[in-house]
Each structure stands twice: as C-alpha cells, then as structure tokens.
Design a protein around this motif. Structure first.
Motif, mmCIF file in Angstrom:
data_model
loop_
_atom_site.group_PDB
_atom_site.id
_atom_site.type_symbol
_atom_site.label_atom_id
_atom_site.label_comp_id
_atom_site.label_asym_id
_atom_site.label_seq_id
_atom_site.Cartn_x
_atom_site.Cartn_y
_atom_site.Cartn_z
ATOM 1 N N UNK A 137 22.570 49.703 44.482
ATOM 2 C CA UNK A 137 20.875 49.300 43.294
ATOM 3 C C UNK A 137 21.168 50.570 42.372
ATOM 4 N N UNK A 138 22.713 51.451 42.297
ATOM 5 C CA UNK A 138 22.157 52.209 41.394
ATOM 6 C C UNK A 138 23.740 52.558 40.846
ATOM 7 N N UNK A 139 23.892 52.381 39.489
ATOM 8 C CA UNK A 139 25.581 53.400 39.575
ATOM 9 C C UNK A 139 25.497 54.288 38.781
ATOM 10 N N UNK A 140 26.421 54.928 38.017
ATOM 11 C CA UNK A 140 27.124 56.416 38.367
ATOM 12 C C UNK A 140 25.319 57.024 37.081
ATOM 13 N N UNK A 141 24.814 57.925 37.752
ATOM 14 C CA UNK A 141 23.567 58.728 36.870
ATOM 15 C C UNK A 141 24.268 59.224 35.847
ATOM 16 N N UNK A 142 25.152 59.333 35.426
ATOM 17 C CA UNK A 142 26.646 60.183 34.045
ATOM 18 C C UNK A 142 26.165 58.957 33.181
ATOM 19 N N UNK A 143 25.998 57.610 33.237
ATOM 20 C CA UNK A 143 26.248 56.737 32.783
ATOM 21 C C UNK A 143 25.287 56.172 31.859
ATOM 22 N N UNK A 144 23.833 56.424 31.628
ATOM 23 C CA UNK A 144 22.989 56.132 30.767
ATOM 24 C C UNK A 144 23.304 58.173 30.104
ATOM 25 N N UNK A 145 23.440 57.232 28.776
ATOM 26 C CA UNK A 145 23.056 58.994 28.143
ATOM 27 C C UNK A 145 21.668 59.554 27.760
ATOM 28 N N UNK A 146 20.710 59.245 28.515
ATOM 29 C CA UNK A 146 19.316 59.483 28.317
ATOM 30 C C UNK A 146 19.066 60.193 29.650
ATOM 31 N N UNK A 147 19.832 60.313 30.409
ATOM 32 C CA UNK A 147 19.043 60.927 31.907
ATOM 33 C C UNK A 147 20.266 62.386 31.618
ATOM 34 N N UNK A 148 21.351 61.925 30.607
ATOM 35 C CA UNK A 148 21.357 63.817 30.828
ATOM 36 C C UNK A 148 20.272 64.114 29.778
ATOM 37 N N UNK A 149 20.707 64.176 29.018
ATOM 38 C CA UNK A 149 19.282 64.496 27.649
ATOM 39 C C UNK A 149 17.429 64.618 28.798
ATOM 40 N N UNK A 150 17.610 63.797 29.555
ATOM 41 C CA UNK A 150 16.779 63.924 30.007
ATOM 42 C C UNK A 150 16.551 65.233 31.191
ATOM 43 N N UNK A 151 17.757 65.638 31.963
ATOM 44 C CA UNK A 151 17.562 66.486 32.615
ATOM 45 C C UNK A 151 17.884 67.523 31.723
ATOM 46 N N UNK A 152 18.429 67.931 30.957
ATOM 47 C CA UNK A 152 19.230 69.414 29.926
ATOM 48 C C UNK A 152 17.498 69.469 29.577
ATOM 49 N N UNK A 153 16.372 69.260 29.032
ATOM 50 C CA UNK A 153 15.804 68.798 28.617
ATOM 51 C C UNK A 153 14.542 69.549 29.420
ATOM 52 N N UNK A 154 14.982 69.561 31.083
ATOM 53 C CA UNK A 154 14.213 69.872 32.084
ATOM 54 C C UNK A 154 14.415 71.574 32.281
#
Ligand SMILES: [Zn+2]
Length: 330
Positions: A137-154
């Motif tokens: 279902x899911x590939x690497x979580x590093x792939x979409x850059x917005x996931x990284x931006x999302x986590x750092x924004x936390x």
C-alpha cells in the motif's frame, strides 16, 4: 580525459521502470544533482541536519549516513530525506526568517529505514523518523517532500503556539503541518497557488491503491476511495465536523476544514501560497493570539488580524468552511 560512467540500464528504461516518478521527484533529483546545499550549518557550527539509518531496526537514531554539505549517499531514503529537509529548512529561513524549528538553528536529526515495512513517519519531540512502507500500500515515507515538511512543522508548532494535540487545537496542529508541507512542495516546484495540486502525500500510495494522495487540501474527502483503505474521511466544512474520541478527537479528519480555508485564502490572495497566505498563517502561528488551546474560530481571528490588506479574502475563506472569526464555529 574524463571518466565515462556506463550505466547498465539506460536512462530511458529507468524512466519506464519508474512510471510514478512525479514532478517533485524530478525537482528533488535536479536539486540533488545541483550539488551541495547552502544551508549547511546549524547552531554552533554543527551540520544543519544529519540523516541516520536504523538498518530496519528500532534503535534510534541509528548510524549517521549523511550530513548537510555532504554528497548523495546512493541510498534513496537517505538522499530523499536530505533533499526534503534542505527544502524545508530553506522555506523557514528564506521566507519566514526562521532558523530551524526552534528559531535558533537547532540541528535536525532524521532517521530512515526505521523498522521493517513500517508504514509511517513522525516527529518524536527530538527527531524525525521515517519508515520504508509495507511495499504493498505504502512506499517510502521519505518520497513525498510534503511529508517531510509536515513532520518538521510539528516541531515548529511545538516550539511556538504549542497547540494541544486533541480536538480543534489538534486539528489545527495537523492542518498547519499540511499547510507548510504543501508550501515546501509548491515552492520547490515553483508553482503558484492556482497551479498547485494541493495534495498531501502524493506518491506515497503504491499503484494498487485507488487514490491520488493521503489528503486533498482543496477538496477534503476526495483524496482516495479504495476497497482496502475505505474512503478519505475528511470534511470540507463545519457541517461535516466529526465529534469523536478516536484519533485524538479527529485531528486528521477535522484538519480538512482549516486546510480548505488555507487553500481558499491562498487562491483568493493569488501569487505563491508560501508568500501570501503562508506568511499570514505563519504570523498567526507564531504571534501572541494563538496558544495551546486555540480553537478554529480563535485561529481564524488570528489569521484575519495578521492578514493586513487581505483581511477580506481570509475572512471569506473561513466563512466558506463555516468558521466565523470571533464567533461560534458551528
Ligand atoms: Zn501530523
């Protein structure tokens, strides 16, 4: 004489092997190939970021693979995390004049290859952690850059307004992570608010999944509809607000409401989302009017107060999703 590197698989075949290579992948690749990045140092001369590998184990942070200023490692997850954290720190520094998540240049620690088949990414209060996905279902979580931006924004939210992670303040906390995650992606792609796709986590679902992304800020509730995963549960306005004790009081479902308000404001203001509406949302997040218990109406009022000449567009955006600044959100 220069060395000629002969790749076994030619580039045009590699392209065919990666039919889901997105524009973000290409932009990040171009950025990687453009060489070392200017933001290399954090506070006290430490590297601005350090990427570790957990070797598919659970010990954090794991072994150091690559730090700011060093060339690509050849490990996709490591190099995606490196490019993503660079783009995210750039947004905060160059647009909002913020040095790292704490405002004082704290080095960012990231770990990839966390556990085996791990389907998530997170900020644990000290560092960012990314799984490789289950491969179905899911590939690497590093792939979409917005996931990284999302986590750092936390981490940014934790060090600024400190919005409590439950109910409406929790949904705002989630929404702000999507807002600035999307701003990272849009800025990387050079897309205006009108051009952007407003998807969160595009590229995370593998091809078998019936869905465009994890969330859609422009059209909450429409990102996926899949036999295994079900339907995107996000509400586009307050009429769909979910009262629940699950998910910390529906923080990932009700975040669709402020997400859409941001999208509507960004498009109405025009130009680039990270400069127009993004600046207003950032000023609200870091200003005196937003604190741990702020609800939708309180945050809406703070954005209107920070909007200056764009107060009408911001007020209208919140009204469309059923949130009245200073009034009741029902
Ligand atoms: Zn989140």
């Amino acid at each position: 004489m220069t060395t000629r590197v002969c790749h076994f698989i030619p580039p045009y075949l590699l392209e065919r092997l990666q039919p889901h290579l997105t524009d973000v992948d290409r932009a990040l690749r171009a950025r990687r190939e453009a060489g070392p990045h200017p933001v290399r140092q954090g506070a006290a001369g430490a590297p601005a970021w350090v990427v570790h590998t957990c070797h598919n184990g659970a010990d954090l942070p794991g072994d150091v693979v690559r730090s700011a200023g060093q060339p690509a490692s050849g490990d996709d997850a490591v190099d995606e995390a490196a490019a993503g954290i660079s783009a995210t720190l750039d947004l905060y520094r160059e647009v909002y004049d913020r040095a790292s998540f704490d405002g004082e240049g704290a080095p960012v620690s990231l770990s990839v290859h966390y556990e085996r088949g791990y389907d998530n990414a997170y900020w644990d209060g000290t560092q960012l952690v990314f799984g490789d996905g289950d491969g179905k279902v899911f590939g690497r979580f590093t792939k979409p850059v917005d996931v990284l931006g999302h986590e750092l924004t936390h981490a940014v939210t934790e060090r600024t307004a400190g919005l409590t992670y439950s109910g409406q303040s929790g949904a705002l906390n989630e929404s702000l992570s999507d807002v600035f995650g999307s701003c990272v992606k849009q800025r990387l792609l050079g897309q205006s608010a009108a051009q952007a796709d407003w998807l969160i986590g595009e590229g995370l679902f593998l091809p078998a999944v019936q869905g465009r992304a994890l969330r859609d800020m422009a059209h909450p509730g429409t990102a996926y509809d899949d036999p295994q995963l079900g339907k995107d549960p996000q509400a586009p306005d307050m009429s769909g607000y979910v009262d629940t004790t699950d998910d910390n009081g529906g923080v990932h479902t009700n975040s669709g409401i402020p997400n859409r308000a941001f999208y509507l404001a960004a498009v109405a203001i025009g130009g680039n989302a990270w400069e127009g509406a993004g600046r207003i949302w950032y000023d609200a997040l870091t200003g005196p009017d937003v604190s741990a218990g702020t609800d939708f109406a309180g945050f809406a009022a703070a954005t209107v107060a920070a909007a200056g000449a764009h107060a009408d567009e911001v007020t209208a955006a919140w009204k469309t999703v059923g949130v009245g600044p200073g009034g009741s959100a029902s």
